[in-house]
Scaffold this motif. Structure first.
Motif, PDB file in Angstrom:
ATOM      1  N   LEU A  42       2.439  21.797   0.179  1.00 36.37           N
ATOM      2  CA  LEU A  42       2.135  20.554   0.888  1.00 36.37           C
ATOM      3  C   LEU A  42       3.388  19.846   1.387  1.00 36.37           C
ATOM      4  CD1 LEU A  42      -0.590  19.227  -1.513  1.00 36.37           C
ATOM      5  CD2 LEU A  42      -0.940  20.040   0.810  1.00 36.37           C
ATOM      6  N   ASP A 101     -10.455   1.952  -2.384  1.00 37.35           N
ATOM      7  CA  ASP A 101     -10.036   3.290  -2.794  1.00 37.35           C
ATOM      8  C   ASP A 101      -9.762   3.345  -4.280  1.00 37.35           C
ATOM      9  OD1 ASP A 101     -10.222   4.130  -0.277  1.00 37.35           O
ATOM     10  OD2 ASP A 101      -8.105   4.499   0.048  1.00 37.35           O
ATOM     11  N   PHE A 111       3.148  10.271  -9.896  1.00 40.75           N
ATOM     12  CA  PHE A 111       2.299  10.730 -10.999  1.00 40.75           C
ATOM     13  C   PHE A 111       1.938  12.203 -10.791  1.00 40.75           C
ATOM     14  CE2 PHE A 111      -0.782  11.191 -14.155  1.00 40.75           C
ATOM     15  CZ  PHE A 111      -1.929  11.708 -13.600  1.00 40.75           C
ATOM     16  N   HIS A 112       1.555  12.563  -9.564  1.00 32.86           N
ATOM     17  CA  HIS A 112       1.195  13.957  -9.295  1.00 32.86           C
ATOM     18  C   HIS A 112       2.386  14.874  -9.473  1.00 32.86           C
ATOM     19  CE1 HIS A 112      -2.983  13.804  -8.090  1.00 32.86           C
ATOM     20  NE2 HIS A 112      -2.751  12.749  -7.370  1.00 32.86           N
ATOM     21  N   ARG A 116       0.813  -1.212   0.000  1.00 33.49           N
ATOM     22  CA  ARG A 116       0.000   0.000   0.000  1.00 33.49           C
ATOM     23  C   ARG A 116       0.843   1.257   0.000  1.00 33.49           C
ATOM     24  NH1 ARG A 116      -4.523   1.104  -0.519  1.00 33.49           N
ATOM     25  NH2 ARG A 116      -5.639   2.883   0.306  1.00 33.49           N
ATOM     26  N   ALA A 146       1.323   7.007  -6.803  1.00 33.80           N
ATOM     27  CA  ALA A 146       0.369   8.086  -7.096  1.00 33.80           C
ATOM     28  C   ALA A 146       1.035   9.440  -6.918  1.00 33.80           C
ATOM     29  CB  ALA A 146      -0.852   7.958  -6.190  1.00 33.80           C
ATOM     30  N   PHE A 147       1.881   9.558  -5.897  1.00 33.75           N
ATOM     31  CA  PHE A 147       2.608  10.811  -5.683  1.00 33.75           C
ATOM     32  C   PHE A 147       3.498  11.130  -6.862  1.00 33.75           C
ATOM     33  CE2 PHE A 147       1.726  12.992  -1.934  1.00 33.75           C
ATOM     34  CZ  PHE A 147       1.495  12.131  -0.877  1.00 33.75           C
ATOM     35  N   LYS A 202       1.116   7.824   7.599  1.00 31.35           N
ATOM     36  CA  LYS A 202       0.805   8.308   6.252  1.00 31.35           C
ATOM     37  C   LYS A 202       2.119   8.623   5.535  1.00 31.35           C
ATOM     38  CE  LYS A 202      -3.209  10.316   8.323  1.00 31.35           C
ATOM     39  NZ  LYS A 202      -3.501  11.358   9.279  1.00 31.35           N
ATOM     40  N   VAL A 203       2.035   8.795   4.221  1.00 24.28           N
ATOM     41  CA  VAL A 203       3.234   9.111   3.453  1.00 24.28           C
ATOM     42  C   VAL A 203       3.320  10.616   3.285  1.00 24.28           C
ATOM     43  CG1 VAL A 203       4.420   8.804   1.264  1.00 24.28           C
ATOM     44  CG2 VAL A 203       3.104   6.917   2.226  1.00 24.28           C
ATOM     45  N   ARG A 204       4.418  11.173   3.696  1.00 25.47           N
ATOM     46  CA  ARG A 204       4.653  12.615   3.528  1.00 25.47           C
ATOM     47  C   ARG A 204       5.918  12.786   2.705  1.00 25.47           C
ATOM     48  NH1 ARG A 204       1.215  14.660   7.705  1.00 25.47           N
ATOM     49  NH2 ARG A 204      -0.658  13.617   6.932  1.00 25.47           N
ATOM     50  N   LEU A 233      -7.182  10.582  -6.588  1.00 26.47           N
ATOM     51  CA  LEU A 233      -7.254  11.437  -5.396  1.00 26.47           C
ATOM     52  C   LEU A 233      -6.452  12.713  -5.626  1.00 26.47           C
ATOM     53  CD1 LEU A 233      -6.608   8.853  -2.553  1.00 26.47           C
ATOM     54  CD2 LEU A 233      -8.796   9.781  -3.280  1.00 26.47           C
ATOM     55  N   SER A 234      -6.886  13.776  -4.970  1.00 30.72           N
ATOM     56  CA  SER A 234      -6.107  14.998  -5.035  1.00 30.72           C
ATOM     57  C   SER A 234      -4.870  14.811  -4.173  1.00 30.72           C
ATOM     58  CB  SER A 234      -6.925  16.169  -4.492  1.00 30.72           C
ATOM     59  OG  SER A 234      -7.069  16.010  -3.088  1.00 30.72           O
ATOM     60  N   LEU A 235      -3.919  15.714  -4.362  1.00 32.04           N
ATOM     61  CA  LEU A 235      -2.684  15.658  -3.576  1.00 32.04           C
ATOM     62  C   LEU A 235      -2.988  15.682  -2.085  1.00 32.04           C
ATOM     63  CD1 LEU A 235       0.120  17.896  -5.100  1.00 32.04           C
ATOM     64  CD2 LEU A 235       0.327  15.562  -4.281  1.00 32.04           C
ATOM     65  N   GLU A 236      -3.896  16.556  -1.701  1.00 34.62           N
ATOM     66  CA  GLU A 236      -4.211  16.684  -0.277  1.00 34.62           C
ATOM     67  C   GLU A 236      -4.771  15.376   0.267  1.00 34.62           C
ATOM     68  OE1 GLU A 236      -4.555  20.839  -1.949  1.00 34.62           O
ATOM     69  OE2 GLU A 236      -4.990  18.798  -2.601  1.00 34.62           O
ATOM     70  N   LEU A 256      -4.302  12.436  -0.959  1.00 39.09           N
ATOM     71  CA  LEU A 256      -3.258  11.418  -1.005  1.00 39.09           C
ATOM     72  C   LEU A 256      -2.424  11.463   0.268  1.00 39.09           C
ATOM     73  CD1 LEU A 256      -2.444   9.335  -3.083  1.00 39.09           C
ATOM     74  CD2 LEU A 256      -0.858  10.981  -4.047  1.00 39.09           C
ATOM     75  N   MET A 257      -2.239  12.682   0.787  1.00 41.09           N
ATOM     76  CA  MET A 257      -1.410  12.820   1.977  1.00 41.09           C
ATOM     77  C   MET A 257      -2.113  12.317   3.225  1.00 41.09           C
ATOM     78  SD  MET A 257       0.644  16.321   1.211  1.00 41.09           S
ATOM     79  CE  MET A 257       1.445  16.219   2.769  1.00 41.09           C
ATOM     80  N   ASN A 258      -3.393  12.026   3.095  1.00 44.53           N
ATOM     81  CA  ASN A 258      -4.109  11.524   4.271  1.00 44.53           C
ATOM     82  C   ASN A 258      -4.393  10.035   4.217  1.00 44.53           C
ATOM     83  OD1 ASN A 258      -4.373  13.772   5.936  1.00 44.53           O
ATOM     84  ND2 ASN A 258      -5.870  14.640   4.518  1.00 44.53           N
ATOM     85  N   VAL A 259      -3.899   9.372   3.208  1.00 42.65           N
ATOM     86  CA  VAL A 259      -4.140   7.925   3.116  1.00 42.65           C
ATOM     87  C   VAL A 259      -3.272   7.221   4.143  1.00 42.65           C
ATOM     88  CG1 VAL A 259      -3.914   5.902   1.650  1.00 42.65           C
ATOM     89  CG2 VAL A 259      -4.709   8.058   0.682  1.00 42.65           C
ATOM     90  N   VAL A 297       0.735   4.331  -2.820  1.00 39.93           N
ATOM     91  CA  VAL A 297       0.588   5.764  -2.530  1.00 39.93           C
ATOM     92  C   VAL A 297       1.751   6.555  -3.133  1.00 39.93           C
ATOM     93  CG1 VAL A 297       0.527   7.471  -0.674  1.00 39.93           C
ATOM     94  CG2 VAL A 297      -0.775   5.358  -0.463  1.00 39.93           C
ATOM     95  N   ASP A 301      -8.423   3.667  -7.818  1.00 39.93           N
ATOM     96  CA  ASP A 301      -7.260   4.293  -8.413  1.00 39.93           C
ATOM     97  C   ASP A 301      -6.827   5.479  -7.551  1.00 39.93           C
ATOM     98  OD1 ASP A 301      -6.701   6.019 -11.586  1.00 39.93           O
ATOM     99  OD2 ASP A 301      -5.352   5.351  -9.999  1.00 39.93           O
ATOM    100  N   LEU A 302      -5.670   5.335  -6.893  1.00 44.54           N
ATOM    101  CA  LEU A 302      -5.203   6.401  -6.002  1.00 44.54           C
ATOM    102  C   LEU A 302      -4.859   7.670  -6.754  1.00 44.54           C
ATOM    103  CD1 LEU A 302      -2.990   4.376  -3.518  1.00 44.54           C
ATOM    104  CD2 LEU A 302      -5.097   5.574  -2.999  1.00 44.54           C
ATOM    105  N   THR A 303      -4.542   7.559  -8.071  1.00 43.29           N
ATOM    106  CA  THR A 303      -4.169   8.771  -8.806  1.00 43.29           C
ATOM    107  C   THR A 303      -5.377   9.687  -8.974  1.00 43.29           C
ATOM    108  OG1 THR A 303      -4.563   7.630 -10.888  1.00 43.29           O
ATOM    109  CG2 THR A 303      -2.307   7.648 -10.059  1.00 43.29           C
TER     110      THR A 303
END
Lengths: 185, 695
Positions: free
Chosen positions: A179, B56, A44-45, A34, A41-42, A155-157, B62-65, B67-70, A38, B58-60
């Protein structure tokens, strides 16, 4: 207990020691699946919120390369799934895996696995100032990496090394900087 | 007697064999190593056609914010960071292991603040926590990858059998204090969890060789893939330890050799399931000097013997992430040990099945519960000096546990309560509850407190045995032989522990972790001296029977403080100090012998300081200084130990080291409780050179 059983143990051991299978070499980092979903996904963002210098994309539809350097795939395919069929301003996203510094190609984003700790300096040098370098190692940003993932409250930061960012040819959107935890090393 | 030249030759031979084996394997493996892989995304189909079951999706998306709370849970009992654990926890990481210059797992435990590690002779250690240290230190639970290595014969751990290819260890977690609620009986004063790395983290070929004046080791490990999701490793390791120094300055007869081999397979199914299979097998040849009681002065005769110790284990584990906030794991293992001691033969088969489920009961309640079933069968060969009845015994252990973590104030205050209940064939029903509180007023400070109950189940020795303990002269002229007699009514020892701790991280480079504890013990092992009986054969003597009972009780209290200071980016210092006081008493009728022995086998003060310096990018200098206070039992003087080592990495995958241990003293004793047969010997100064090469 008996000598015969002792011999059996010794036999098993010799067999065990001599048994060396030959197979492909792969290596990756062990964390929960998991956590790496995450992080994928980061990454990618990040591709959406970072600007690269013009020469990083020779053509309008040159691919954006996210590289992963390490002996194996800690993402276990999650990165490929995260970017499938997605684009960043007309650039398709491709994932490349490298198992050593020697094999490393040019990337826009480079994720450096923990097992590359000893080669980190060489990797950062080869990656250059046009690559967003990302990693997990405790000392990653101290040693010149740009972005470090760290756990907080389960969580992941991530933290960004502002000093390295200033010296690089990248521009990170204020939205992402807001962020992040900022470190000035 | 071994000459220096023979030792050096053996060291070189071990290194040569290891390197040769490695080169041979690498040559064959090289053909299969792929060159740069092209972008895999284009032609690799995801291994799962369906979306992950996490809900959940596709995690992508989710918004960045968001994502930081998962939340990212791991499926182990320790889903918290060490700094957020309401217990006195220390973690020895692979980096600590590498930079410690220690060459075995029992020696690595010296790094833990407050842990009592004493080497009795070349093949035996006394390792304990918060008092009651001895060869078979019975209040410490030790596990390797979830498999208990605690032996119920004497309630202890055979540390000579605990080993691994050290670079393949993930970490050693030590909790000082009762861990009974989660880990069960015998985790009275501590739990040691040794975990090995996943096969995915140990790919490729590793060759390690070590040669020195006291020990030589060679290890080879190969890791590869069976398919894209299945990783494996196999290893082989050989160790040879030379004799320590006896009291008269000669070589003691306690050197030993150990060969072991093992494997591990990890299979990842989708993104939420893992299967792990692992097993090891070992064989040891151990020299020991036993002190046999005799009827003529000096009433003990040393007899050198060679013993064969074997063992094997196999373990299978399945873990699955059910939803984003819950996971389950099931584990089964088989373990066998075979100790063919000259004066006692002992073999033990253990079958264990374990289940665990972790989930969010409500938004504020994090619940974990589990059940365990264990079956043990032993087989003892008696001798004139040790008689167990029955010689074969089948034992079982059934247990369940539940623990809830209540978030009273998010990120600030947690209450944790739980209990373990057990039914075992030694002491029947046991219940081990604990309650903890964790308060983090801000990011830099953590305060925790705990109240717990733990028990130590009886051993075979205490319930089923008769042992010839010692022979001593008497004023009447004829000798007395002291025998200890177990009895089936011997009950479990009990502990009620009060602990508290404080962690502070005032700056990014400095942190302190302090713990205090107050332990109340009841039903500790003692003995009642029975009426002496005159025995005419084999030589006239008086038999003094000592009936083991639960007649000792008392308190121990102490504190441990550890600090880490990153002085400069290339220099880190860590240190710790611990203090222990024991006040034991005995019930009327119970002799005070054991009480006095117990109070004197743990040092009052211990301290250590480590320096880790990166002299250049490729050279490390690691040094450590340890101080251990004197032990009243056995009249062991205090000692100071200085270790230092230099490691050079000319290439990223090659490390060369030279190191020396006990630089200050040529030899010294560390432990002598007198409670067991084997003779203590002096730990000598050691030095070695080692090579670690990864392909």
């Amino acid at each position: 207990m008996s000598k015969a059983r002792s011999k059996l143990f010794r036999g098993l051991l010799v067999a065990g020691v001599l048994f060396l299978a030959f197979s492909r070499v792969g290596m990756a980092d062990e964390r929960s699946a998991r956590e790496f979903q995450v992080k994928a996904a980061f990454l990618f963002h990040f591709s959406q919120f970072v600007e690269w210098p013009g020469e990083a994309f020779p053509r309008g539809d040159s691919p954006l390369v996210i590289g992963v350097i390490g002996r194996g795939d800690p993402f276990n395919g999650a990165l490929e799934r995260a970017v499938r069929d997605k684009r960043v301003a007309d650039h398709p996203i491709v994932i490349a895996h490298y198992d050593s510094v020697a094999a490393m190609g040019a990337c826009h984003i480079l994720f450096i696995c923990d097992d590359q700790a000893d080669a980190l300096d060489a990797i950062l040098q080869k990656a250059g100032s046009g690559t967003l370098t990302v990693g997990d190692l405790d000392s990653f940003t101290e040693r010149g990496g740009l972005v470090r993932f760290f756990p907080e409250d389960n969580k992941v930061r991530f933290e960004i090394n502002l000093e390295i960012l200033r010296r690089s040819r990248l521009h990170i959107s204020a939205k992402l900087l807001k962020l992040a935890k900022i470190v000035h090393e | 007697m071994k000459t220096g030249r023979r030792k050096a030759a053996r060291g070189m031979l071990t290194l040569a064999c290891a390197v040769a084996a490695g080169l041979g394997a690498a040559h064959a493996a090289r053909a299969d190593i792929p060159t740069t892989q092209p972008a895999r995304g284009a032609n690799t189909q995801p291994s799962e056609a369906i979306a992950p079951k996490t809900g959940d999706g596709d995690l992508t998306a989710l918004s960045l914010e968001d994502l930081m709370n998962v939340e990212v849970y791991s499926a182990s009992k320790h889903s918290q960071k060490a700094s957020e654990t309401p217990a006195a926890i220390s973690v020895i990481t692979q980096d600590d292991i590498r930079r410690s210059n220690m060459t075995s797992i029992p020696e690595l435990l010296r790094l833990v603040p407050g842990l009592d590690v004493a080497q009795i002779n070349a093949n035996q250690w006394a390792i304990g926590s918060r008092g009651f240290n001895d060869l078979y230190s019975n209040k410490l639970l030790v596990m390797m990858d979830g498999r208990s290595v605690y032996t119920p014969l004497f309630s202890g751990v055979y540390w000579d059998t605990i080993d691994y290819v050290l670079p393949d260890l993930d970490r050693i977690e030590v909790i000082r204090g009762p861990g009974a609620t989660l880990w069960g009986a015998n985790a009275v004063d501590g739990v040691i969890n040794i975990t090995t790395k996943s096969a995915r983290d140990t790919q490729g070929l590793l060759v390690e060789g070590l040669g020195g004046n006291q020990e030589q080791q060679g290890a080879v490990r190969f890791g590869g893939k069976i398919d894209d999701d299945t990783y494996f490793r196999v290893y082989g390791k050989y160790r040879n330890y030379d004799d320590f120094v006896a009291g008269n300055g000669n070589d003691a007869h306690d050197g030993w050799q150990d060969v072991r081999s093992g494997f591990r397979v990890d299979r990842f199914v989708g993104s939420d399931q893992t299967f792990t299979f692992q097993g090891d097998v070992y064989n040891e040849r151990v020299g020991q000097t036993l002190s046999y009681p005799t009827f003529t002065p000096p009433y003990s005769s040393p007899r050198p013997v060679e013993n064969d110790f074997d063992g094997a284990n196999f373990l299978a584990r399945w873990k699955k992430q059910l939803t984003a906030t819950s996971d389950v794991s099931v584990q089964a293992y088989y373990d066998r040990i075979d100790r063919d001691d000259v004066e006692l033969g002992y073999s033990l088969d253990t079958f264990d099945l374990d289940f665990q489920h972790h989930f969010q009961l409500t938004q504020r309640n994090d619940l974990i519960y589990g059940a365990d079933a264990r079956f043990l069968r032993d087989d003892i060969r008696n001798s004139g000096f040790a008689t167990f009845s029955p010689t074969r015994r089948d034992d079982y252990l059934l247990s369940g546990f539940i623990q809830d973590d209540l978030t009273a104030i998010p990120d600030r205050l947690h209450f944790i309560a739980g209990t373990k209940i057990e039914q075992n064939s030694y002491s029947g029903f046991e219940i081990e509850p604990s309650a903890r509180v964790l308060w983090t007023p801000n990011e830099q400070n953590t305060i925790w407190g705990a109240v717990s109950r733990a028990v130590r189940t009886p051993s075979r020795w205490e319930q089923d045995s008769r042992l010839v303990f010692a022979t001593v002269p008497t004023p009447q002229g004829i000798p007395a032989q002291i025998d200890t007699f177990g009895n089936t009514n011997f009950n479990s020892e009990k502990l009620l522990a009060l602990e508290s701790g404080y962690r502070v991280k005032p700056t990014k480079t400095f942190s302190v972790d302090a713990t205090v504890f107050y332990n109340f013990y009841n039903d500790l092992r003692g003995g009642t001296d029975g009426a002496p009986i005159f025995m005419p054969t084999p030589a006239p003597h008086v038999l003094v029977p000592v009936a083991l009972n639960n007649g000792i009780f008392g308190e121990t209290f102490g504190a441990e403080i550890a600090a880490t200071w990153k002085v400069t980016p290339i220099w880190r210092l860590t240190g710790s100090y611990s203090w222990l006081d024991m006040q034991l008493h005995h019930l009327t009728g119970t002799a005070n012998t054991m009480e006095t022995i117990f109070e004197g086998t743990s040092p009052r003060n211990q301290a250590q300081i480590h320096s880790y310096l990166d002299i250049t990018k490729t050279v490390e200098l690691n040094a450590a200084l340890y101080y251990v206070d004197n032990l009243h039992t056995g009249h062991i003087p205090a000692y100071t130990r200085f270790d230092a080592g230099i490691t050079w990495r000319p290439r990223e995958n090659l490390a060369l080291s030279i190191a020396a241990q006990n630089i200050f003293s040529s030899q010294h004793y560390e432990f002598n409780s007198g409670l067991f047969f084997t003779a203590p010997t002096q730990v000598p100064r050691t030095y070695y050179a080692s090579l670690n090469y990864q392909f």
